[in-house]
Design a protein around this motif. Sequence first.
Motif, PDB file in Angstrom:
ATOM      1  N   ALA A  94     -40.147 -15.355 -21.458  1.00  0.00           N
ATOM      2  CA  ALA A  94     -39.953 -16.721 -20.977  1.00  0.00           C
ATOM      3  C   ALA A  94     -39.061 -17.496 -21.933  1.00  0.00           C
ATOM      4  O   ALA A  94     -39.042 -18.723 -21.918  1.00  0.00           O
ATOM      5  CB  ALA A  94     -41.291 -17.420 -20.805  1.00  0.00           C
ATOM      6  N   ALA A  95     -38.298 -16.798 -22.777  1.00  0.00           N
ATOM      7  CA  ALA A  95     -37.412 -17.436 -23.751  1.00  0.00           C
ATOM      8  C   ALA A  95     -36.158 -17.973 -23.073  1.00  0.00           C
ATOM      9  O   ALA A  95     -35.689 -17.433 -22.069  1.00  0.00           O
ATOM     10  CB  ALA A  95     -37.011 -16.435 -24.825  1.00  0.00           C
ATOM     11  N   ILE A  96     -35.620 -19.041 -23.625  1.00  0.00           N
ATOM     12  CA  ILE A  96     -34.351 -19.591 -23.155  1.00  0.00           C
ATOM     13  C   ILE A  96     -33.258 -18.563 -23.408  1.00  0.00           C
ATOM     14  O   ILE A  96     -33.222 -17.911 -24.448  1.00  0.00           O
ATOM     15  CB  ILE A  96     -34.038 -20.914 -23.883  1.00  0.00           C
ATOM     16  N   VAL A  97     -32.345 -18.429 -22.449  1.00  0.00           N
ATOM     17  CA  VAL A  97     -31.256 -17.462 -22.558  1.00  0.00           C
ATOM     18  C   VAL A  97     -29.957 -18.206 -22.850  1.00  0.00           C
ATOM     19  O   VAL A  97     -29.517 -19.038 -22.053  1.00  0.00           O
ATOM     20  CB  VAL A  97     -31.105 -16.646 -21.245  1.00  0.00           C
ATOM     21  N   ARG A  98     -29.380 -17.919 -23.988  1.00  0.00           N
ATOM     22  CA  ARG A  98     -28.093 -18.531 -24.364  1.00  0.00           C
ATOM     23  C   ARG A  98     -26.956 -17.761 -23.692  1.00  0.00           C
ATOM     24  O   ARG A  98     -27.038 -16.544 -23.544  1.00  0.00           O
ATOM     25  CB  ARG A  98     -27.928 -18.503 -25.874  1.00  0.00           C
ATOM     26  N   LEU A  99     -25.915 -18.486 -23.317  1.00  0.00           N
ATOM     27  CA  LEU A  99     -24.752 -17.863 -22.693  1.00  0.00           C
ATOM     28  C   LEU A  99     -23.583 -17.744 -23.667  1.00  0.00           C
ATOM     29  O   LEU A  99     -22.428 -17.667 -23.256  1.00  0.00           O
ATOM     30  CB  LEU A  99     -24.315 -18.658 -21.452  1.00  0.00           C
TER      31      LEU A  99
ATOM     32  N   VAL B 103     -21.992 -10.149 -25.606  1.00  0.00           N
ATOM     33  CA  VAL B 103     -22.365  -9.241 -24.522  1.00  0.00           C
ATOM     34  C   VAL B 103     -21.095  -8.492 -24.132  1.00  0.00           C
ATOM     35  O   VAL B 103     -20.046  -9.103 -23.944  1.00  0.00           O
ATOM     36  CB  VAL B 103     -22.916 -10.020 -23.299  1.00  0.00           C
ATOM     37  N   GLU B 104     -21.199  -7.192 -24.019  1.00  0.00           N
ATOM     38  CA  GLU B 104     -20.043  -6.384 -23.626  1.00  0.00           C
ATOM     39  C   GLU B 104     -19.673  -6.712 -22.173  1.00  0.00           C
ATOM     40  O   GLU B 104     -20.534  -6.707 -21.296  1.00  0.00           O
ATOM     41  CB  GLU B 104     -20.394  -4.899 -23.749  1.00  0.00           C
ATOM     42  N   PRO B 105     -18.398  -7.016 -21.905  1.00  0.00           N
ATOM     43  CA  PRO B 105     -18.016  -7.377 -20.542  1.00  0.00           C
ATOM     44  C   PRO B 105     -17.908  -6.163 -19.627  1.00  0.00           C
ATOM     45  O   PRO B 105     -17.600  -5.060 -20.082  1.00  0.00           O
ATOM     46  CB  PRO B 105     -16.639  -8.022 -20.723  1.00  0.00           C
ATOM     47  N   ASP B 106     -18.179  -6.388 -18.347  1.00  0.00           N
ATOM     48  CA  ASP B 106     -17.856  -5.416 -17.303  1.00  0.00           C
ATOM     49  C   ASP B 106     -16.445  -5.751 -16.861  1.00  0.00           C
ATOM     50  O   ASP B 106     -16.169  -6.897 -16.462  1.00  0.00           O
ATOM     51  CB  ASP B 106     -18.820  -5.532 -16.119  1.00  0.00           C
ATOM     52  N   LEU B 107     -15.537  -4.797 -16.927  1.00  0.00           N
ATOM     53  CA  LEU B 107     -14.137  -5.003 -16.576  1.00  0.00           C
ATOM     54  C   LEU B 107     -13.862  -4.427 -15.196  1.00  0.00           C
ATOM     55  O   LEU B 107     -14.374  -3.365 -14.841  1.00  0.00           O
ATOM     56  CB  LEU B 107     -13.231  -4.320 -17.609  1.00  0.00           C
ATOM     57  N   SER B 108     -13.040  -5.151 -14.411  1.00  0.00           N
ATOM     58  CA  SER B 108     -12.703  -4.660 -13.079  1.00  0.00           C
ATOM     59  C   SER B 108     -11.415  -5.314 -12.592  1.00  0.00           C
ATOM     60  O   SER B 108     -10.851  -6.184 -13.260  1.00  0.00           O
ATOM     61  CB  SER B 108     -13.839  -4.959 -12.087  1.00  0.00           C
TER      62      SER B 108
ATOM     63  N   ASN C 219     -22.721 -10.776 -17.762  1.00  0.00           N
ATOM     64  CA  ASN C 219     -23.967 -11.268 -17.168  1.00  0.00           C
ATOM     65  C   ASN C 219     -25.012 -11.370 -18.271  1.00  0.00           C
ATOM     66  O   ASN C 219     -25.336 -10.398 -18.931  1.00  0.00           O
ATOM     67  CB  ASN C 219     -24.444 -10.332 -16.059  1.00  0.00           C
ATOM     68  N   PHE C 220     -25.528 -12.583 -18.476  1.00  0.00           N
ATOM     69  CA  PHE C 220     -26.501 -12.829 -19.533  1.00  0.00           C
ATOM     70  C   PHE C 220     -27.933 -12.833 -19.022  1.00  0.00           C
ATOM     71  O   PHE C 220     -28.863 -12.692 -19.805  1.00  0.00           O
ATOM     72  CB  PHE C 220     -26.220 -14.184 -20.202  1.00  0.00           C
ATOM     73  N   PHE C 221     -28.115 -13.049 -17.721  1.00  0.00           N
ATOM     74  CA  PHE C 221     -29.473 -13.178 -17.201  1.00  0.00           C
ATOM     75  C   PHE C 221     -29.553 -12.661 -15.780  1.00  0.00           C
ATOM     76  O   PHE C 221     -28.711 -12.982 -14.937  1.00  0.00           O
ATOM     77  CB  PHE C 221     -29.917 -14.640 -17.221  1.00  0.00           C
TER      78      PHE C 221
END
Length: 118
Positions: free
Chosen positions: A3-8, A12-17, A35-37
């Motif tokens: 239930a922790a706050i998620v920082r953006l 985080v490794e990106p998904d490339l497309s 995607n962080f959450f």
Amino acid sequence: MSAAIVRLDRQVEPDLSTPPAEQLLAGAPQLQVRNFFTDASQQFFAGRWSATRGKWRVRYTENELCVMTGGRVVIASETGERASFGPGDAFVIPAGFVGTWEVVEDCSKIYAIFEARG
């Protein structure tokens, strides 16, 4: 699930497309998603997205809140509605929207997506 706050803003490794060839209308845009959450239901997502210049067709099955953090985009609906967005602009694209995304200046946004299960 925590239930922790998620920082953006963490690493985080990106998904490339790239947009699929059948949807691409102009340019050779490169897309990055961080995607962080994702909630336990797998229906709600939040993160950061960026893209280089280009234009492609879109068909939304999800509702998306976008907050532009850089660059400029023009979004046009198949019915002729057209809007331009830049840093600080916030908008919602509803499920069912059909049209185009055009990145006129390399851009970035924060997103929150809800995709209802049918």
